[in-house]
Design a protein around this motif. Structure first.
Motif, short mmCIF file in Angstrom:
data_model
loop_
_atom_site.label_atom_id
_atom_site.label_comp_id
_atom_site.label_asym_id
_atom_site.label_seq_id
_atom_site.Cartn_x
_atom_site.Cartn_y
_atom_site.Cartn_z
N ALA A 1 0.43 -3.31 -59.69
CA ALA A 1 0.47 -1.87 -59.45
C ALA A 1 -0.43 -1.11 -60.42
CB ALA A 1 1.91 -1.37 -59.57
N ARG A 2 -0.54 -1.62 -61.65
CA ARG A 2 -1.40 -0.94 -62.64
C ARG A 2 -2.85 -1.34 -62.46
NH1 ARG A 2 -3.36 -2.83 -67.20
NH2 ARG A 2 -1.96 -4.62 -67.17
N ARG A 3 -3.10 -2.61 -62.19
CA ARG A 3 -4.48 -3.09 -62.09
C ARG A 3 -5.14 -2.68 -60.77
NH1 ARG A 3 -5.84 -7.40 -65.30
NH2 ARG A 3 -7.06 -8.34 -63.62
N TYR A 4 -4.34 -2.63 -59.69
CA TYR A 4 -4.90 -2.32 -58.38
C TYR A 4 -4.02 -1.28 -57.69
CZ TYR A 4 -7.17 -6.78 -59.34
OH TYR A 4 -7.86 -7.81 -59.91
N PRO A 5 -4.18 0.02 -58.03
CA PRO A 5 -3.34 1.06 -57.42
C PRO A 5 -3.46 1.01 -55.91
CG PRO A 5 -4.63 1.95 -59.24
CD PRO A 5 -5.15 0.57 -59.00
N GLY A 6 -2.32 1.25 -55.24
CA GLY A 6 -2.34 1.30 -53.78
C GLY A 6 -1.66 0.13 -53.14
N ILE A 7 -1.42 -0.97 -53.89
CA ILE A 7 -0.73 -2.10 -53.29
C ILE A 7 0.76 -1.79 -53.26
CG2 ILE A 7 -0.62 -3.31 -55.49
CD1 ILE A 7 -0.75 -5.90 -53.86
N GLU A 8 1.38 -1.88 -52.08
CA GLU A 8 2.78 -1.52 -51.90
C GLU A 8 3.71 -2.66 -52.32
OE1 GLU A 8 4.07 1.21 -51.13
OE2 GLU A 8 6.14 0.75 -50.65
N ALA A 9 3.32 -3.90 -52.00
CA ALA A 9 4.21 -5.02 -52.31
C ALA A 9 3.43 -6.31 -52.21
CB ALA A 9 5.39 -5.05 -51.33
N LEU A 10 4.00 -7.34 -52.84
CA LEU A 10 3.51 -8.72 -52.74
C LEU A 10 4.68 -9.54 -52.19
CD1 LEU A 10 1.07 -10.58 -53.42
CD2 LEU A 10 2.23 -11.11 -55.54
N ALA A 11 4.43 -10.32 -51.14
CA ALA A 11 5.54 -10.97 -50.45
C ALA A 11 5.22 -12.43 -50.14
CB ALA A 11 5.88 -10.22 -49.15
N PHE A 12 6.32 -13.20 -50.01
CA PHE A 12 6.22 -14.58 -49.52
C PHE A 12 6.97 -14.66 -48.21
CE2 PHE A 12 6.34 -18.92 -48.86
CZ PHE A 12 7.64 -19.42 -48.84
N VAL A 13 6.29 -15.13 -47.17
CA VAL A 13 6.85 -15.23 -45.82
C VAL A 13 7.00 -16.71 -45.49
CG1 VAL A 13 6.50 -14.69 -43.41
CG2 VAL A 13 5.76 -13.08 -45.15
N SER A 14 8.21 -17.16 -45.21
CA SER A 14 8.48 -18.57 -44.96
C SER A 14 8.51 -18.84 -43.46
CB SER A 14 9.82 -18.97 -45.59
OG SER A 14 10.14 -20.31 -45.30
N LEU A 15 8.01 -20.02 -43.07
CA LEU A 15 8.08 -20.45 -41.67
C LEU A 15 9.37 -21.24 -41.49
CD1 LEU A 15 6.84 -20.79 -38.86
CD2 LEU A 15 5.66 -22.82 -39.70
N VAL A 16 10.30 -20.72 -40.68
CA VAL A 16 11.62 -21.32 -40.50
C VAL A 16 11.78 -21.72 -39.03
CG1 VAL A 16 14.10 -20.98 -40.71
CG2 VAL A 16 12.55 -19.88 -42.33
N PRO A 17 11.81 -23.04 -38.73
CA PRO A 17 12.07 -23.47 -37.35
C PRO A 17 13.46 -23.02 -36.92
CG PRO A 17 11.24 -25.29 -38.71
CD PRO A 17 11.58 -24.17 -39.63
N ASP A 18 13.67 -22.89 -35.63
CA ASP A 18 14.96 -22.44 -35.11
C ASP A 18 16.08 -23.38 -35.54
OD1 ASP A 18 16.85 -22.50 -32.24
OD2 ASP A 18 16.57 -20.66 -33.37
N ALA A 19 15.77 -24.70 -35.61
CA ALA A 19 16.79 -25.68 -35.99
C ALA A 19 17.28 -25.49 -37.41
CB ALA A 19 16.25 -27.10 -35.81
N ARG A 20 16.45 -24.89 -38.28
CA ARG A 20 16.82 -24.71 -39.68
C ARG A 20 17.20 -23.27 -40.02
NH1 ARG A 20 12.26 -26.32 -43.32
NH2 ARG A 20 13.81 -25.73 -44.88
N LYS A 21 17.38 -22.45 -39.00
CA LYS A 21 17.66 -21.04 -39.25
C LYS A 21 18.97 -20.84 -40.02
CE LYS A 21 18.44 -16.61 -36.90
NZ LYS A 21 18.57 -15.94 -35.59
N SER A 22 20.04 -21.49 -39.54
CA SER A 22 21.34 -21.32 -40.21
C SER A 22 21.29 -21.85 -41.63
CB SER A 22 22.42 -22.05 -39.42
OG SER A 22 22.56 -21.49 -38.13
#
Length: 913
Positions: free
Chosen positions: A84-105
């Motif tokens: 946020a200090r080095r690069y103003p304007g970035i809202e968030a940093l996120a990790f998005v996981s790939l979850v098969p339907d069989a492993r959802k629960s």
């Protein structure tokens, strides 16, 4: 008179021409400055997005460098980068996981156990797979709305995710409204996504990338906030509009910094320019228009001066012509001379003004030298970047700025190029006036005399300090562990391969040590991640202190460390290093108010004796480490060929263990526990058995450690508990209302979340079985580093009426001082003491001491492994309360134990019935 009028008309016409020329010149100068600012805006946007691309690659390097990255480590990494200090304007940093339907629960349950019971994947609905936002930083405010959002469910995001996955590169989404703004006035935003692939699996082809993708790391932006941070002061003078794609339409508009100006109808502008940028898989069109604040720089003063002077001269010439009609020829000559002089002065003034404007206002430093390479002039930017005023350097050579980093050959090559072409450009490290060394990019040009000799040399330079610092920061993040500052997995792999090449050249041996901290997970789970982090930092320091400067100590992730020992003249020296490391790791750790005891297990492999490549050495050391751990920990083991086969067998057994759960290959046997006073059987211990379809009966000593290591102990333990509780309920109904079944619970099971504990209590309530129908058996090692979590769970068992037994008492760490504190009900004397109680006075004395001590504390005693009548008599005479073993009965299936219970009456025992 006509001639005078003609002169007046001509003079005024000439004045008009000069005035128009001055106006056009000023207009062209401002236009050139506008075009320069437009290109600068485009370059800033392009560079900022390249920086964001590098940030995502450094985050991906974090995931590639660790076996797993938990939420705590991801948050520390984000805060360490200070985005946020080095690069103003970035809202968030996120990790998005790939979850098969069989492993959802399974996935949702895992996040619940992390302390987020309200977590779910949304929008709802069944799909083939899901891509929820699992980690997002900063994890607060509006960002909380994105937690669990399946970004693949939205077409714009899905298109970018698929393209990033297929190209293995960062890709920007189209224009969209952020999930964070759903309940507010929406603002335009976009995402930059970079795919993560499974480590160790090739992903060079399209099919490989699609099959091995694990998820994505993403940067989230609000276009308005991002562009304000990029544009700076240009936002007040220029109207910058950014469109997603090549079409200039309202639907494609990403950003417009001057909506107010446009809303008031001021659409006319003097200058306008369009640029297209190819950024992370998309094309942005930038439309830049001048605003009144910029157009005011068009100064009419010179043209006005020319107009006034021209009019005055015109009148004067007319007057002179009227008075000096006879000197018409001389007057005409004077007019032509004056006209020529005005043109020359105008051109000279214009050139000087432009040169002065560039010289004084340029953001790049400039210095000018004469033919002898002595400094004759510098601009303000030079002073700002170097700290030197003109008076400090005038008459001196540019070498006054030299940092000493470049040798004579560097400068000789520079002068050769200047003498040959008159130009040179490149990167130079110089020293500021305050002594600080910094990098600059120089461009040097030569201004010649008419005869071709050197008149002046002009050097322009820009400061590269911020760029170098950013590159160094990203490189360090990608190659070093953020917690211990040791080389990470990526750097370790590179150094190991380099040391192998060096060993090939020198024909010297190389050793690789794989170190795992024993009991670290227990410390981390019971005392918290903060203490666990402090322990890892201290362990890293201790390991580093045991090796040479030329050796490499790395952290692969979690509690796993490696040590590379190159250039070994004697293999025996490896053993000395390993012994020293074990001794240092076993010393107490004073961390805050806690005193922790852990040890290490070390696997050792040698190049080229055991393997000739990095992958083989790492695999061998890992296998040897597991042997050391299974031998009792706090020791080291060398790799042997037999370990390779053992490792393969172990992997096959883990695979079969997973299948065993699904195909119901487990069974529960029950060994009766006899009351030595009455001879009754009112207790039994539940013991799990695995009937493998090919290997036959597999020993629990072989598969239970694997179940604990892989996490399968939780479902297996839960199944055993439910079977035992069901049987306890049945035997209380058909045999005796006080019948009790004991169930073993490993330390790993015990330290899991309270969810399984609550489920057990609910199951007992569902069966209608009181808590005293179950006894939980734990090992005394669990009490060694016991903290509030252990105390609280033991209290929950106590409150539910469930009794606690210490299994294998006396074989582990002494826990005598904890027995009363934790309200233990039973002590079980280990069969290793009972086995030799007839012949070994020490075992007899120890067994009797345990019985006396337990009774003094109000505890009951159960002896395990009773096999002879004499053993039974000694224990009975010593006052032992209960016993179990082959003398009474082996472990039986439930139906056979029922037969024994129905036929056995309360009487003394004389061996198996």
């Amino acid at each position: 008179m006509l001639l005078s009028l003609l002169v007046l008309v001509v003079s005024l016409g000439l004045t008009y021409v000069l005035w128009r020329d001055a106006q056009n010149s000023a207009q062209q100068t401002l236009k050139a400055e506008f075009e320069f600012h437009t290109l600068e805006v485009a370059e800033r946007i392009r560079q900022r997005m390249l920086d964001q691309d590098q940030v995502l690659h450094s985050v991906r390097a974090l995931f590639q460098a660790s076996i797993s990255v938990d939420r705590n480590e991801f948050g520390k990494y984000y805060r360490g980068m200070a985005l946020a200090r080095r690069y103003p304007g970035i809202e968030a940093l996120a990790f998005v996981s790939l979850v098969p339907d069989a492993r959802k629960s399974e996935h949702i349950s895992k996040v619940h156990r992390e302390g987020f019971p309200g977590y779910t994947i949304w929008p709802h609905g069944r799909r083939e797979s899901y891509t929820p936002v699992v980690y997002i930083e900063p994890f607060k405010g509006r960002n909380l709305r994105a937690f669990g959002f399946d970004i693949y469910s939205e077409p714009v995001r899905r298109f970018a995710m698929e393209r990033a996955r297929d190209t293995n590169s960062a890709v920007i989404t189209g224009k969209l409204v952020l999930i964070q703004d759903t309940n507010h006035r929406p603002k335009v935003g976009f995402l930059m996504l970079l795919p993560l692939y499974q480590e160790g699996i090739p992903h060079t082809t399209l099919a490989q990338r699609r099959s091995s993708v694990l998820g994505w790391v993403a940067s989230v932006f609000r276009a308005e906030a991002l562009m304000k941070g990029i544009l700076g002061k240009e936002a007040a003078e220029l109207d910058v509009e950014i469109f997603d794609g090549k079409t200039l339409s309202e639907d494609a508009l990403l950003y417009d910094n001057d909506k107010i100006f446009r809303a008031h109808g001021h659409a006319d502008t003097q200058f306008q320019m369009t640029r297209q940028l190819a950024i992370a898989g998309r094309t942005w069109t930038i439309l830049v228009s001048s605003l009144p604040a910029f157009e005011k720089q068009l100064r009419p003063s010179k043209s006005q001066f020319i107009a006034l002077v021209g009019i005055g001269l015109s009148l004067l010439l007319a007057l002179m012509t009227w008075i000096l009609v006879r000197g018409r020829m001389r007057s005409m000559h004077a007019a032509r001379a004056l006209n020529h002089e005005l043109n020359a002065r105008k051109q000279a003034e214009e050139s000087l003004r432009l040169a002065a404007m560039v010289y004084e206002n340029s953001g790049e430093g400039m210095l000018v030298t004469d033919a002898g390479n002595h400094i004759v002039a510098v601009n303000p930017a030079f002073t700002r970047l170097t700290g030197y005023e003109l008076t400090d350097v005038v008459g001196k050579k540019p070498s006054v700025l030299s940092s000493g980093r470049h040798g004579p050959d560097f400068y000789q090559n520079m002068w050769n190029e200047l003498d040959r072409t008159g130009q040179w450009q490149g990167e130079v490290w110089d020293r500021r006036k305050n002594g600080e060394i910094h990098a600059k990019y120089f461009t040097i040009n030569t201004i010649p005399n008419a005869d071709g000799s050197v008149y002046r040399r002009v050097a322009l330079f820009r400061d590269l300090t911020a760029q170098k610092q950013s590159e160094e920061f990203i490189w360090h993040q990608a190659n070093f562990d953020t917690l211990t500052q040791l080389p990470n997995r990526s750097m370790f792999q590179d150094r190991l391969e380099q040391d192998i090449l060096k060993a090939q050249r020198t024909q010297l041996a190389l050793a690789l040590l794989f170190i795992d901290l024993d009991l670290f997970k227990e410390v981390n789970d019971t005392l918290g991640h903060h203490i666990g982090d402090l322990l890892l930092i201290e362990a890293a320091k201790r390991i580093t202190a045991c090796v040479r400067d030329m050796d490499t100590v790395a952290r692969l992730g979690g509690d796993e460390f490696t040590v590379i020992l190159p250039e070994l003249y004697e293999i025996s020296s490896v053993e000395r290093v390993a012994t020293n490391i074990l001794q240092k790791l076993a010393e107490p750790y004073h961390l805050g108010e806690e005193v922790i005891h852990v040890a290490g297990s070390i696997g050792i492999t040698v190049y080229p004796r055991d393997a000739d490549d990095a992958e083989g050495l790492l695999k061998n050391a890992d296998q040897a480490m597991y042997v050391a751990k299974n031998m009792g920990r706090n020791r080291f083991s060398y790799f042997t060929p037999a370990l390779q086969e053992a490792a393969h067998t172990r992997l096959r057994l883990i695979t079969d263990l997973r299948e065993a759960i699904a195909s119901h290959q487990f069974s529960v046997l029950y060994q009766p526990i006899v009351d030595l006073v009455t001879g009754e059987i009112l207790k039994a211990e539940a013991l799990i058995r695995w009937e493998h379809p090919k290997r036959g009966l597999v020993s629990p000593a072989e598969f239970i450690p694997l179940a604990e290591e892989t996490g399968l102990i939780a479902p297996i333990g839960d199944w055993v508990f439910r079977e035992a509780a069901r049987q306890a309920k049945r035997w209380r109904t058909i045999h005796h209302s006080a019948f009790q079944v004991s169930v073993n619970k490993s330390p790993k099971q015990f330290r899991e979340s309270d969810l399984s504990l609550t489920a057990w209590f609910d199951y007992l309530h569902e069966l209608g079985l009181p808590g005293d129908g179950i006894t939980i058996e734990i090992t005394e090692g669990l009490l060694l580093n016991a903290v509030t979590d252990v105390t609280d769970k033991l209290a929950l068992y106590r409150n539910a009426g469930i009794q606690i037994a210490i299994d294998d008492f006396g074989t582990g760490y002494s826990a005598l001082s904890y027995l009363k504190r934790f309200h233990i009900d039973y002590l079980k004397i280990d069969q290793s003491f009972v086995r030799d109680i007839e012949t070994d006075p020490n075992d007899m004395a120890l067994s009797k001491a345990i019985i006396v001590m337990a009774h003094a504390l109000g505890l009951k005693v159960i002896a395990e492994g009773v096999e002879t009548a004499n053993q039974l008599k000694i224990l009975t005479d010593a006052g032992c309360d209960y016993a179990q073993g082959f003398f009474f009965s082996k472990a039986l299936p439930a139906d056979q134990l029922e037969v024994l219970l129905s036929t056995r009456s309360a009487q003394p025992w004389h061996g198996q019935q």
